[in-house]
Structure formats: structure tokens, C-alpha cells
Design an enzyme around this catalytic site. Structure first.
Site, PDB file in Angstrom:
ATOM      1  N   GLU A  11       0.813  -1.218   0.000  1.00  0.00           N
ATOM      2  CA  GLU A  11       0.000   0.000   0.000  1.00  0.00           C
ATOM      3  C   GLU A  11       0.850   1.273   0.000  1.00  0.00           C
ATOM      4  OE1 GLU A  11      -4.052  -1.734   2.109  1.00  0.00           O
ATOM      5  OE2 GLU A  11      -2.386  -1.172   3.387  1.00  0.00           O
ATOM      6  N   ASP A 195     -11.621  -6.850  -3.030  1.00  0.00           N
ATOM      7  CA  ASP A 195     -12.411  -8.083  -2.994  1.00  0.00           C
ATOM      8  C   ASP A 195     -13.803  -7.733  -2.514  1.00  0.00           C
ATOM      9  OD1 ASP A 195     -12.644  -8.723   0.126  1.00  0.00           O
ATOM     10  OD2 ASP A 195     -10.668  -7.880  -0.266  1.00  0.00           O
TER      11      ASP A 195
HETATM   12  N1  SAH Z   1      -2.316 -11.495   2.816  1.00  0.00           N
HETATM   13  C1  SAH Z   1      -2.012 -10.898   4.089  1.00  0.00           C
HETATM   14  C2  SAH Z   1      -3.265 -10.669   4.917  1.00  0.00           C
HETATM   15  C3  SAH Z   1      -4.172  -9.634   4.326  1.00  0.00           C
HETATM   16  S1  SAH Z   1      -5.410  -9.169   5.458  1.00  0.00           S
HETATM   17  C4  SAH Z   1      -1.055 -11.817   4.866  1.00  0.00           C
HETATM   18  O1  SAH Z   1      -0.965 -12.975   4.543  1.00  0.00           O
HETATM   19  O2  SAH Z   1      -0.399 -11.331   5.794  1.00  0.00           O
HETATM   20  C5  SAH Z   1      -6.285  -7.987   4.512  1.00  0.00           C
HETATM   21  C6  SAH Z   1      -5.775  -6.569   4.464  1.00  0.00           C
HETATM   22  O3  SAH Z   1      -6.482  -5.831   3.489  1.00  0.00           O
HETATM   23  C7  SAH Z   1      -6.000  -5.780   5.752  1.00  0.00           C
HETATM   24  O4  SAH Z   1      -4.988  -4.820   5.921  1.00  0.00           O
HETATM   25  C8  SAH Z   1      -7.388  -5.143   5.557  1.00  0.00           C
HETATM   26  O5  SAH Z   1      -7.433  -3.806   6.032  1.00  0.00           O
HETATM   27  C9  SAH Z   1      -7.617  -5.158   4.050  1.00  0.00           C
HETATM   28  N2  SAH Z   1      -8.777  -5.925   3.572  1.00  0.00           N
HETATM   29  C10 SAH Z   1      -9.055  -6.113   2.261  1.00  0.00           C
HETATM   30  N3  SAH Z   1     -10.145  -6.891   2.099  1.00  0.00           N
HETATM   31  C11 SAH Z   1     -10.590  -7.214   3.337  1.00  0.00           C
HETATM   32  C12 SAH Z   1     -11.676  -8.016   3.816  1.00  0.00           C
HETATM   33  N4  SAH Z   1     -12.468  -8.680   2.976  1.00  0.00           N
HETATM   34  N5  SAH Z   1     -11.833  -8.152   5.165  1.00  0.00           N
HETATM   35  C13 SAH Z   1     -11.009  -7.502   6.018  1.00  0.00           C
HETATM   36  N6  SAH Z   1      -9.953  -6.748   5.606  1.00  0.00           N
HETATM   37  C14 SAH Z   1      -9.732  -6.584   4.283  1.00  0.00           C
END
Ligand code: SAH
Length: 227
Positions: A11, A195
Site C-alpha cells: 500500500e 475483494d
Molecule cells: N495477505 C495478508 C493478509 C491480508 S489481510 C497476509 O498474509 O499477511 C487484509 C488486508 O487488506 C488488511 O490490511 C485489511 O485492512 C484489508 N482488507 C481487504 N479486504 C478485506 C476483507 N475482505 N476483510 C477484512 N480486511 C480486508
């Protein structure tokens, strides 16, 4: 000093690439990037995922780096059928969907001292609208719900949407909003949709993270030019 905060490296990387030159400062188990952009002093960081990480980083940006405004840039899951992957939304207000002391008669998301919702800064939201207008980008404002959970199930998604009248869900915004409210710093948050927070959201997230993070980052830097 203007702070720009993300949750993940993806980001903030597009911003650092656009800015080109910056100073790296390690502090509180994190890295902060200090730069000048269009004559403005800015401090950029990613907090790592989750409300606690985000609250710590926001606090450091304000208390140590003297940020006078804080802009969050990142990605989120959509709860609103009109918000598609790669669309952008700014938060009009934020809530913590996982804070639950309903056993004592409080509403879902009730934060002692703050109520349920925490508002974002009107003047910064207006700047976002003017950037969107200039660039003919479709930008909507809406409620963003945050919690320490990646939402990827229809029932959970429906519950958050119905309980908070929320348009998007993510994992940091409401904690940053609370820090800014308590330290009296104007707070803005932009999120590009990665998503739809239902089944398969994890796969969409992996596919669209880079693209949507970049859309948000570029937009927020455009805003900085106008602050
Ligand atoms: N792939 C990462 C985890 C991502 S968590 C890992 O393995 O460490 C998702 C991140 O994107 C968070 O920072 C959140 O703020 C945002 N986000 C995007 N879509 C989301 C969703 N469906 N639910 C919660 N957070 C979401």
C-alpha cells in the site's frame, strides 16, 4: 507534517516510487519514510495489519513525527453492490465491528468514550471530492467497518453491512480514526476495493491487492498536492 499510513508494504510502495527520494527512519519496530512532496513535509509508513498495529503507528506519526493531518491509503472488501473491485471509497465515518460489549446493553461496536462511529475530516473529504472531479473518477463516501478479521464469508459480510450500514470492511481504519480523534488530528481514509468480502475474497485479494493499492496510493498523493 502530513502523515500517510498504509497497513501493508504494497500500500505504500507505489507512493515511495512516485516520490523517489526519502529518508528512512527506524523507530518502534517499524520504518518511517520522511520526504518532501510538492513542498510539503510528509511521513509515510505501513503499520502491518490489524487495529493494534495501526493504532501504534498512527500514534507514533503524530507524537514523534508531529503529523498534523493523517491520511490512510489502502484496500478493503466491498459490502456495497455498487462498489466493485478497483473502485474507491472514502470513509465518512468508521466503526469497530468486532468490539462487542452488548452483554451490558451497549450497541455493537460501542467504544467507551467515542460511541460507535468516529467521523473523518470534512475538509479533507472535500479535497478528495475535488480531486475525483478533476480526474473524472467516480468516488463515493461511505461507512467503513474495521475489525481484526479478514471477512470472506457471506453471513459475516451481511451482518456487518446490516449492523453498521457499512459500505466497506477492512482491518485498521477505525483504530486510526480513534487515535486521530483523541489526539485532535484531522483524519482521512481512502480505500480501493480488492475483494467483495464473501466466499473467494482471499483469492480476489491476492489477485487485486497490487492494482487496487496503487489506485489508492496515487489518489492520496494527488490530494497531498492540494493540502
Ligand atoms: N495477505 C495478508 C493478509 C491480508 S489481510 C497476509 O498474509 O499477511 C487484509 C488486508 O487488506 C488488511 O490490511 C485489511 O485492512 C484489508 N482488507 C481487504 N479486504 C478485506 C476483507 N475482505 N476483510 C477484512 N480486511 C480486508
Amino acid at each position: 507534517m502530513i502523515a500517510i499510513l498504509g497497513a501493508m508494504q504494497e500500500e505504500i510502495t507505489p507512493m515511495l516510487e512516485l516520490i523517489g527520494e526519502y529518508e528512512k527512519i527506524d523507530y518502534a519496530s517499524n520504518t518511517f519514510y520522511k520526504a518532501k512532496f510538492h513542498g510539503k513535509d510528509i511521513i509515510i509508513a505501513y503499520s502491518k495489519i490489524g487495529k493494534v498495529n495501526a493504532a501504534i503507528t498512527a500514534t507514533v506519526m503524530i507524537e514523534k513525527f508531529k503529523a498534523e493531518k493523517l491520511l490512510f491509503s489502502g484496500v478493503a472488501g466491498s459490502l456495497n453492490p455498487n462498489l466493485h473491485i478497483c473502485d474507491i471509497i472514502y470513509a465518512t465515518k468508521v466503526a469497530q465491528h468486532d468490539l462487542d460489549i452488548t452483554a451490558f446493553g451497549h450497541p455493537h461496536g460501542y467504544v467507551p468514550g467515542i460511541e460507535v462511529f468516529c467521523k473523518t475530516d470534512n475538509a479533507l473529504n472535500q479535497i478528495a471530492m475535488s480531486v475525483a472531479k478533476e480526474q473524472s473518477i467516480n468516488l463515493i463516501g461511505g461507512v467503513v467497518a474495521s475489525g481484526d478479521q479478514f471477512i470472506c464469508a457471506q453471513d459475516k459480510k451481511d451482518w456487518i453491512k446490516a449492523t453498521f450500514n457499512a459500505d466497506a470492511v477492512e482491518m485498521e481504519g477505525a483504530s486510526v480514526g480513534q487515535v486521530c480523534a483523541q489526539l485532535n488530528v484531522p483524519f482521512f481514509m481512502l480505500r480501493a476495493i480488492s475483494d467483495e468480502a464473501s466466499g473467494g475474497a482471499d483469492m480476489d485479494f491476492d489477485e487485486f491487492l497490487d492494482k487496487s493499492a496503487k489506485i489508492s496510493a496515487k489518489f492520496v498523493l494527488e490530494m497531498v498536492k492540494k493540502i
